[in-house]
Motif scaffolding. Structure first.
Motif, PDB file in Angstrom:
ATOM      1  N   ASP A   1       0.850  -1.195   0.000  1.00  0.00           N
ATOM      2  CA  ASP A   1       0.000   0.000   0.000  1.00  0.00           C
ATOM      3  C   ASP A   1       0.887   1.247   0.000  1.00  0.00           C
ATOM      4  O   ASP A   1       1.313   1.717   1.045  1.00  0.00           O
ATOM      5  CB  ASP A   1      -0.921  -0.005   1.219  1.00  0.00           C
ATOM      6  CG  ASP A   1      -1.987   1.091   1.155  1.00  0.00           C
ATOM      7  OD1 ASP A   1      -2.010   1.855   0.162  1.00  0.00           O
ATOM      8  OD2 ASP A   1      -2.797   1.181   2.096  1.00  0.00           O
ATOM      9  N   PHE A   2       1.199   1.734  -1.192  1.00  0.00           N
ATOM     10  CA  PHE A   2       1.954   2.976  -1.321  1.00  0.00           C
ATOM     11  C   PHE A   2       1.511   3.689  -2.584  1.00  0.00           C
ATOM     12  O   PHE A   2       0.647   3.174  -3.327  1.00  0.00           O
ATOM     13  CB  PHE A   2       3.471   2.717  -1.310  1.00  0.00           C
ATOM     14  CG  PHE A   2       3.997   1.848  -2.422  1.00  0.00           C
ATOM     15  CD1 PHE A   2       4.515   2.401  -3.585  1.00  0.00           C
ATOM     16  CD2 PHE A   2       4.013   0.459  -2.292  1.00  0.00           C
ATOM     17  CE1 PHE A   2       5.016   1.609  -4.609  1.00  0.00           C
ATOM     18  CE2 PHE A   2       4.516  -0.351  -3.314  1.00  0.00           C
ATOM     19  CZ  PHE A   2       5.020   0.228  -4.474  1.00  0.00           C
ATOM     20  N   VAL A   3       2.020   4.880  -2.817  1.00  0.00           N
ATOM     21  CA  VAL A   3       1.646   5.628  -4.018  1.00  0.00           C
ATOM     22  C   VAL A   3       2.907   6.026  -4.777  1.00  0.00           C
ATOM     23  O   VAL A   3       3.979   6.201  -4.195  1.00  0.00           O
ATOM     24  CB  VAL A   3       0.802   6.886  -3.699  1.00  0.00           C
ATOM     25  CG1 VAL A   3      -0.498   6.500  -3.012  1.00  0.00           C
ATOM     26  CG2 VAL A   3       1.587   7.881  -2.863  1.00  0.00           C
ATOM     27  N   ILE A   4       2.740   6.144  -6.087  1.00  0.00           N
ATOM     28  CA  ILE A   4       3.795   6.675  -6.942  1.00  0.00           C
ATOM     29  C   ILE A   4       3.307   8.007  -7.505  1.00  0.00           C
ATOM     30  O   ILE A   4       2.205   8.081  -8.071  1.00  0.00           O
ATOM     31  CB  ILE A   4       4.141   5.719  -8.096  1.00  0.00           C
ATOM     32  CG1 ILE A   4       4.685   4.393  -7.544  1.00  0.00           C
ATOM     33  CG2 ILE A   4       5.149   6.364  -9.045  1.00  0.00           C
ATOM     34  CD1 ILE A   4       4.921   3.342  -8.611  1.00  0.00           C
ATOM     35  N   ILE A   5       4.102   9.038  -7.320  1.00  0.00           N
ATOM     36  CA  ILE A   5       3.816  10.338  -7.912  1.00  0.00           C
ATOM     37  C   ILE A   5       4.884  10.583  -8.965  1.00  0.00           C
ATOM     38  O   ILE A   5       6.071  10.678  -8.653  1.00  0.00           O
ATOM     39  CB  ILE A   5       3.750  11.442  -6.855  1.00  0.00           C
ATOM     40  CG1 ILE A   5       2.501  11.219  -5.997  1.00  0.00           C
ATOM     41  CG2 ILE A   5       3.729  12.824  -7.509  1.00  0.00           C
ATOM     42  CD1 ILE A   5       2.314  12.208  -4.885  1.00  0.00           C
ATOM     43  N   ARG A   6       4.438  10.653 -10.197  1.00  0.00           N
ATOM     44  CA  ARG A   6       5.316  10.712 -11.369  1.00  0.00           C
ATOM     45  C   ARG A   6       5.182  12.060 -12.051  1.00  0.00           C
ATOM     46  O   ARG A   6       4.063  12.551 -12.261  1.00  0.00           O
ATOM     47  CB  ARG A   6       4.912   9.581 -12.319  1.00  0.00           C
ATOM     48  CG  ARG A   6       5.349   9.711 -13.757  1.00  0.00           C
ATOM     49  CD  ARG A   6       4.639   8.642 -14.574  1.00  0.00           C
ATOM     50  NE  ARG A   6       4.782   8.859 -16.008  1.00  0.00           N
ATOM     51  CZ  ARG A   6       4.011   8.250 -16.911  1.00  0.00           C
ATOM     52  NH1 ARG A   6       3.062   7.416 -16.522  1.00  0.00           N
ATOM     53  NH2 ARG A   6       4.203   8.499 -18.201  1.00  0.00           N
ATOM     54  N   GLU A   7       6.304  12.663 -12.385  1.00  0.00           N
ATOM     55  CA  GLU A   7       6.263  13.893 -13.180  1.00  0.00           C
ATOM     56  C   GLU A   7       5.678  13.537 -14.550  1.00  0.00           C
ATOM     57  O   GLU A   7       6.098  12.579 -15.180  1.00  0.00           O
ATOM     58  CB  GLU A   7       7.666  14.474 -13.331  1.00  0.00           C
ATOM     59  CG  GLU A   7       7.675  15.943 -13.734  1.00  0.00           C
ATOM     60  CD  GLU A   7       7.233  16.166 -15.156  1.00  0.00           C
ATOM     61  OE1 GLU A   7       6.448  17.102 -15.389  1.00  0.00           O
ATOM     62  OE2 GLU A   7       7.673  15.413 -16.047  1.00  0.00           O
ATOM     63  N   ASN A   8       4.724  14.339 -15.029  1.00  0.00           N
ATOM     64  CA  ASN A   8       3.869  13.890 -16.117  1.00  0.00           C
ATOM     65  C   ASN A   8       3.853  14.820 -17.327  1.00  0.00           C
ATOM     66  O   ASN A   8       3.122  14.561 -18.278  1.00  0.00           O
ATOM     67  CB  ASN A   8       2.435  13.745 -15.579  1.00  0.00           C
ATOM     68  CG  ASN A   8       1.583  12.777 -16.361  1.00  0.00           C
ATOM     69  OD1 ASN A   8       2.046  11.741 -16.788  1.00  0.00           O
ATOM     70  ND2 ASN A   8       0.327  13.129 -16.545  1.00  0.00           N
ATOM     71  N   ALA A   9       4.662  15.886 -17.309  1.00  0.00           N
ATOM     72  CA  ALA A   9       4.532  16.874 -18.380  1.00  0.00           C
ATOM     73  C   ALA A   9       5.829  17.160 -19.122  1.00  0.00           C
ATOM     74  O   ALA A   9       5.792  17.809 -20.168  1.00  0.00           O
ATOM     75  CB  ALA A   9       3.977  18.194 -17.811  1.00  0.00           C
ATOM     76  N   GLU A  10       6.957  16.700 -18.598  1.00  0.00           N
ATOM     77  CA  GLU A  10       8.216  16.949 -19.291  1.00  0.00           C
ATOM     78  C   GLU A  10       9.091  15.705 -19.183  1.00  0.00           C
ATOM     79  O   GLU A  10       8.648  14.610 -19.473  1.00  0.00           O
ATOM     80  CB  GLU A  10       8.910  18.207 -18.750  1.00  0.00           C
ATOM     81  CG  GLU A  10       9.066  18.278 -17.240  1.00  0.00           C
ATOM     82  CD  GLU A  10       9.707  19.574 -16.766  1.00  0.00           C
ATOM     83  OE1 GLU A  10       9.291  20.654 -17.208  1.00  0.00           O
ATOM     84  OE2 GLU A  10      10.633  19.491 -15.934  1.00  0.00           O
ATOM     85  N   GLY A  11      10.364  15.861 -18.847  1.00  0.00           N
ATOM     86  CA  GLY A  11      11.237  14.702 -18.654  1.00  0.00           C
ATOM     87  C   GLY A  11      11.598  13.991 -19.938  1.00  0.00           C
ATOM     88  O   GLY A  11      11.842  14.610 -20.980  1.00  0.00           O
TER      89      GLY A  11
ATOM     90  N   ALA B   1       9.080  10.109  -8.806  1.00  0.00           N
ATOM     91  CA  ALA B   1       9.888   9.681  -9.950  1.00  0.00           C
ATOM     92  C   ALA B   1       9.654  10.575 -11.154  1.00  0.00           C
ATOM     93  O   ALA B   1       8.596  11.192 -11.305  1.00  0.00           O
ATOM     94  CB  ALA B   1       9.556   8.236 -10.311  1.00  0.00           C
ATOM     95  N   SER B   2      10.634  10.590 -12.036  1.00  0.00           N
ATOM     96  CA  SER B   2      10.516  11.297 -13.302  1.00  0.00           C
ATOM     97  C   SER B   2       9.539  10.556 -14.214  1.00  0.00           C
ATOM     98  O   SER B   2       9.069   9.459 -13.914  1.00  0.00           O
ATOM     99  CB  SER B   2      11.886  11.401 -13.974  1.00  0.00           C
ATOM    100  OG  SER B   2      12.327  10.116 -14.392  1.00  0.00           O
ATOM    101  N   ASN B   3       9.268  11.146 -15.371  1.00  0.00           N
ATOM    102  CA  ASN B   3       8.246  10.617 -16.264  1.00  0.00           C
ATOM    103  C   ASN B   3       8.519   9.164 -16.665  1.00  0.00           C
ATOM    104  O   ASN B   3       7.670   8.283 -16.497  1.00  0.00           O
ATOM    105  CB  ASN B   3       8.175  11.515 -17.511  1.00  0.00           C
ATOM    106  CG  ASN B   3       6.783  11.584 -18.103  1.00  0.00           C
ATOM    107  OD1 ASN B   3       6.003  10.659 -17.981  1.00  0.00           O
ATOM    108  ND2 ASN B   3       6.475  12.684 -18.757  1.00  0.00           N
ATOM    109  N   LEU B   4       9.706   8.895 -17.183  1.00  0.00           N
ATOM    110  CA  LEU B   4      10.033   7.542 -17.631  1.00  0.00           C
ATOM    111  C   LEU B   4      10.163   6.581 -16.461  1.00  0.00           C
ATOM    112  O   LEU B   4       9.583   5.478 -16.477  1.00  0.00           O
ATOM    113  CB  LEU B   4      11.324   7.564 -18.438  1.00  0.00           C
ATOM    114  CG  LEU B   4      11.852   6.201 -18.901  1.00  0.00           C
ATOM    115  CD1 LEU B   4      10.852   5.511 -19.817  1.00  0.00           C
ATOM    116  CD2 LEU B   4      13.204   6.344 -19.587  1.00  0.00           C
TER     117      LEU B   4
END
Length: 355
Positions: free
Chosen positions: A124-134, A238-241
């Motif tokens: 039970d955890f979450v991933i927050i990913r950068e979604n607009a660049e990278g 984490a970054s986008n990829l």
């Protein structure tokens, strides 16, 4: 009472099939809760549309979508067009132009599901990913195509502002949800320009949230951690990829892509956010009526949470778990023989009991 305006894009393959079940759940909520109302507008922007018009959406498509409170997306793509076309002519324009710079992925082993991991522990955890660049950028090009000296350059674009915004969102989410730790996925030992900038900005933001522990792992090491000690994770930034790859690994240890939801969030609400299952259009099972609708329905629940209706989110998620735990109505991907429609109907029945 606010009436939420929702744009519905069922898309291709199994998208329309699972979307139908999510819309049943949405109607049940509205029918049984006098404080929640909505209206939907459906946009059939998919491969059929592309074959007729040469575009995945009209030239004014973004203008049409901008007026909505939210976008509920199914899936896009089939074998009639190159794989990059639905991504770069439909999904990416929405994410980037609507500044949906947060990709939110809950990695949670729901009641009734099994993990393929040997240890049977809570996940039970979450991933927050950068979604607009990278790494997902059209910057670059090819030269000398077809020759022995053919080359390709793909540029990664990272900005201080972009990194700061996603890091701040992640640490604020951790604070708001009483999480104790944020884990940064990086590869700054080998990617010496973009990832060192990423690390330095993330660490600057971490210094503003002293009560939250901060740790940094190289992405290959954190992939091993997902398998060996997932209980040690609370929030992965984490970054986008890297976020894309890690979130699919996370889904694999928590029941599979058929139950994995996602949210593309514009945090300040200037533009609509978009909610979609992770599984894609799955052309190999499209039309067979066996696609798992859980990921689409859970994505709907994330949309409700984004509306500020955590109460409705919880009822939908608990109803999904009720069906999974009962094990009578499951699609083949998770060991059952039920159809998409049967699973959707079972979730609706459980939801009606919880309303």
């Amino acid at each position: 009472m606010k009436v939420y305006k929702i744009a519905v894009l069922p898309g291709d393959g199994i998208g329309p099939e699972v979307m139908n079940e999510a819309l049943k759940v949405l109607k049940t909520l509205s029918d049984m809760d006098s404080t929640f109302d909505y209206e939907i507008t459906e946009f059939n922007w998919n491969t059929d549309y592309y074959m007729e018009h040469g575009l995945m959406m009209p030239e004014n498509g973004l203008k049409q979508l901008k007026s909505f409170d939210s976008i509920l997306f199914g899936a896009a793509g089939d074998s009639r067009v190159s794989e990059h076309i639905p991504i770069w002519e439909l999904i990416m324009p929405i994410r980037k132009n609507f500044q949906q710079y947060i990709n939110f992925r809950p990695i949670k082993l729901l009641r009734g599901l099994e993990t393929p991991l040997q240890q049977k522990e809570d996940i039970d955890f979450v991933i927050i990913r950068e979604n607009a660049e990278g790494e997902y950028s059209t910057s670059g090009g090819k030269m000398y195509q077809g020759e022995s000296r053919e080359l390709a350059v793909q540029n990664t674009i990272m900005t201080r502002e972009g990194i700061s915004k996603v890091a701040t969102y992640a640490f604020q989410y951790a604070r708001d949800h009483k999480l104790r730790k944020v884990t940064n996925a990086t590869k700054s030992n080998a990617i010496i320009h973009t990832m060192t900038l990423w690390d330095s900005v993330v660490e600057e933001v971490a210094n503003d949230f002293k009560e939250i522990s901060y740790e940094k792992y190289y992405v290959d090491a954190i992939a091993a951690l997902f398998v060996e000690r997932p209980k040690d994770l609370q929030l992965v930034l984490a970054s986008n990829l890297f976020g894309d790859i890690l979130s699919d690994l996370g889904s694999a240890i928590a029941g599979g892509l058929g139950v994995a939801p996602s949210a593309n969030i514009n945090p300040n609400g200037e533009y609509p956010s978009m909610f979609e299952p992770v599984h894609g259009s799955a052309p190999d099972i499209a039309g067979k009526g066996i696609a798992n609708p859980v990921a689409q329905i859970w994505s709907l629940a994330l949309m409700l949470q984004n509306f500020g209706r955590s109460d409705l989110h919880d009822k939908v998620l608990f109803s999904i778990e009720d069906v999974l735990e009962e094990k009578r109505t499951l699609t083949p991907d998770i060991g059952g023989k039920a159809t998409t429609e049967q699973v959707g109907d079972a979730i609706v029945r459980k939801l009606q009991k919880r309303m």
